[in-house]
Design a protein around this motif. Structure first.
Motif, short mmCIF file in Angstrom:
data_model
loop_
_atom_site.label_atom_id
_atom_site.label_comp_id
_atom_site.label_asym_id
_atom_site.label_seq_id
_atom_site.Cartn_x
_atom_site.Cartn_y
_atom_site.Cartn_z
N SER A 291 -2.65 10.95 -9.28
CA SER A 291 -2.02 12.62 -8.99
C SER A 291 -1.32 12.95 -9.81
O SER A 291 -1.09 13.60 -10.79
CB SER A 291 -1.41 13.17 -7.21
OG SER A 291 -1.96 12.38 -6.30
N GLU B 182 5.01 7.25 -2.89
CA GLU B 182 3.57 6.94 -3.32
C GLU B 182 3.02 6.00 -2.14
O GLU B 182 1.97 6.04 -2.80
CB GLU B 182 4.64 5.14 -3.75
CG GLU B 182 3.81 4.62 -4.49
CD GLU B 182 4.41 3.41 -5.15
OE1 GLU B 182 3.92 2.48 -5.93
OE2 GLU B 182 5.34 3.66 -5.31
N LYS B 183 3.10 6.93 -1.00
CA LYS B 183 2.12 5.99 -0.59
C LYS B 183 0.73 7.22 -0.45
O LYS B 183 -0.67 6.98 0.21
CB LYS B 183 2.31 6.64 1.65
CG LYS B 183 1.90 6.23 2.24
CD LYS B 183 2.71 5.64 3.62
CE LYS B 183 1.73 5.03 4.77
NZ LYS B 183 1.42 6.12 5.47
N PHE B 184 1.12 8.44 -0.78
CA PHE B 184 -0.02 9.53 -0.88
C PHE B 184 0.04 10.01 -1.79
O PHE B 184 -1.17 10.38 -1.87
CB PHE B 184 0.03 10.81 0.05
CG PHE B 184 1.35 10.89 1.10
CD1 PHE B 184 -0.32 10.35 2.60
CD2 PHE B 184 2.50 10.80 2.28
CE1 PHE B 184 0.39 10.05 3.92
CE2 PHE B 184 2.71 10.69 3.73
CZ PHE B 184 1.21 9.76 4.04
N PHE B 185 0.65 9.85 -3.02
CA PHE B 185 0.66 10.22 -4.57
C PHE B 185 0.09 9.45 -4.79
O PHE B 185 1.19 8.24 -5.54
CB PHE B 185 1.22 11.19 -4.94
CG PHE B 185 1.37 12.66 -4.08
CD1 PHE B 185 0.45 13.58 -4.33
CD2 PHE B 185 1.70 12.85 -2.57
CE1 PHE B 185 0.18 14.71 -3.49
CE2 PHE B 185 2.27 13.83 -2.21
CZ PHE B 185 1.30 14.56 -2.18
N GLY B 186 -0.87 8.64 -5.41
CA GLY B 186 -1.34 7.64 -6.06
C GLY B 186 -0.96 8.10 -8.31
O GLY B 186 -0.61 9.12 -8.56
#
Lengths: 128, 180
Positions: free
Chosen positions: B114, B107-111
């Motif tokens: 995405s 979740e940190k990189f893909f909101g």
């Protein structure tokens, strides 16, 4: 500018990667499509069965019986289109002309499809 | 004869899904009334709801809302069991399959953007795969692919931004997130 920053705030690092890959994919699909040569034949199917195969250089109109009624097809100057279709949304009519190998028109509701097949080397009569 | 009573208890969960599905159905109907610039291309506003449900209540709830929306929406639009309905169904199935995989993305990189874009691509893939297998078993369908892909990218991005905004605006709802 504030707007742009607002939107950037909503994106996470991976989102940019996905966006970029998406753009790349779309660009590739479009460029692949533009390389298609003009087609020679029009293949017309009704309810999945081939009902007509016509050369695109011959001008003519024809009526094809589908599940709902008749779809009216026109061929002029190497292009083909659907003039009339009993389908509710008229999608294949609004799409207009097709001319390139790989192009297709789908009248889904009436189950009539027009397609210009790609040329395959096996049927090339000019080159050995 | 003994009197038999069948009681179907309505849980809070059921009410919530019904409420969310109603919103999704409303968006589906509103969207059907919109004129489309390119035939067959729709913004997929109901996907905003489904993505929100996934992020806040998990995949099972999202799948329920999606299936209810599909059935009720097609009944209201009169397209139930028509070719268009099956195309929508295959798109929804492909989307849910994609979401079931995507929920494991960090979740940190893909909101939500995405998730929304990738699901939109899955949606058109599912639809075109069925159209290809059923209605036009040839390469012809590929001609439509670039336009559908472009639409998926644009609407996927916009819908994803809307979802991000909605979640950011309501942190208390996000608190019960089932996103792992």
């Amino acid at each position: 500018m504030k707007r742009v920053r607002d939107i950037a705030m909503l994106l996470r690092p991976g989102d940019y990667v996905v966006l970029l890959l998406g753009l790349l994919l779309v660009a590739m699909l479009f460029s692949a499509r533009l390389q298609n040569p003009p087609g020679q034949m029009l293949v017309v199917r009704a309810k999945g069965q081939v009902v007509a195969e016509l050369p695109l250089h011959m001008q003519r109109t024809l009526s094809i019986a589908g599940t709902l009624g008749n779809s009216l097809i026109e061929i002029v100057d190497g292009r083909a289109r659907v003039i009339g279709d009993p389908g509710p949304r008229q999608i294949c009519v609004k799409q207009g002309w097709i001319s390139r190998a790989g192009d297709a028109l789908l009248c889904l509701a009436n189950q009539v499809t027009l397609e210009i097949p790609g040329q395959s080397a096996g049927y090339d009569s000019l080159n050995y | 004869m003994p009197k038999r009573e069948i009681i179907l208890p309505i849980a809070a969960e059921d009410r919530r899904i019904a409420k969310l599905a109603a919103i999704a159905i409303g968006l589906t109907l509103a969207e059907a009334a919109l004129p489309s610039p390119i035939p067959g291309v729709k913004p997929g506003l109901a996907n905003i709801v489904i993505l929100l449900v996934l992020l806040q209540h998990g995949l099972k709830a999202a799948a329920s809302v999606s299936v209810i929306r599909l059935l009720a929406g097609s009944l209201l639009l009169g397209s139930f069991l028509s070719p268009g309905f099956w195309l929508a169904a295959s798109g929804a199935a492909a989307s849910l399959l994609m979401l079931s995989i995507l929920q494991y993305l960090p979740e940190k990189f893909f909101g939500p953007v995405s998730l929304s874009i990738l699901t939109a691509f899955a949606h058109i893939s599912g639809q075109l795969a069925l159209a290809w297998a059923w209605l036009l078993p040839s390469t012809g369908i590929l001609a439509l692919l670039p336009f559908f892909a472009l639409a998926a990218l644009i609407f996927g991005t916009v819908n994803g931004l809307i979802v991000t905004r909605l979640i950011a605006g309501k942190p208390d709802m996000g608190a019960q997130s089932a996103h792992v």
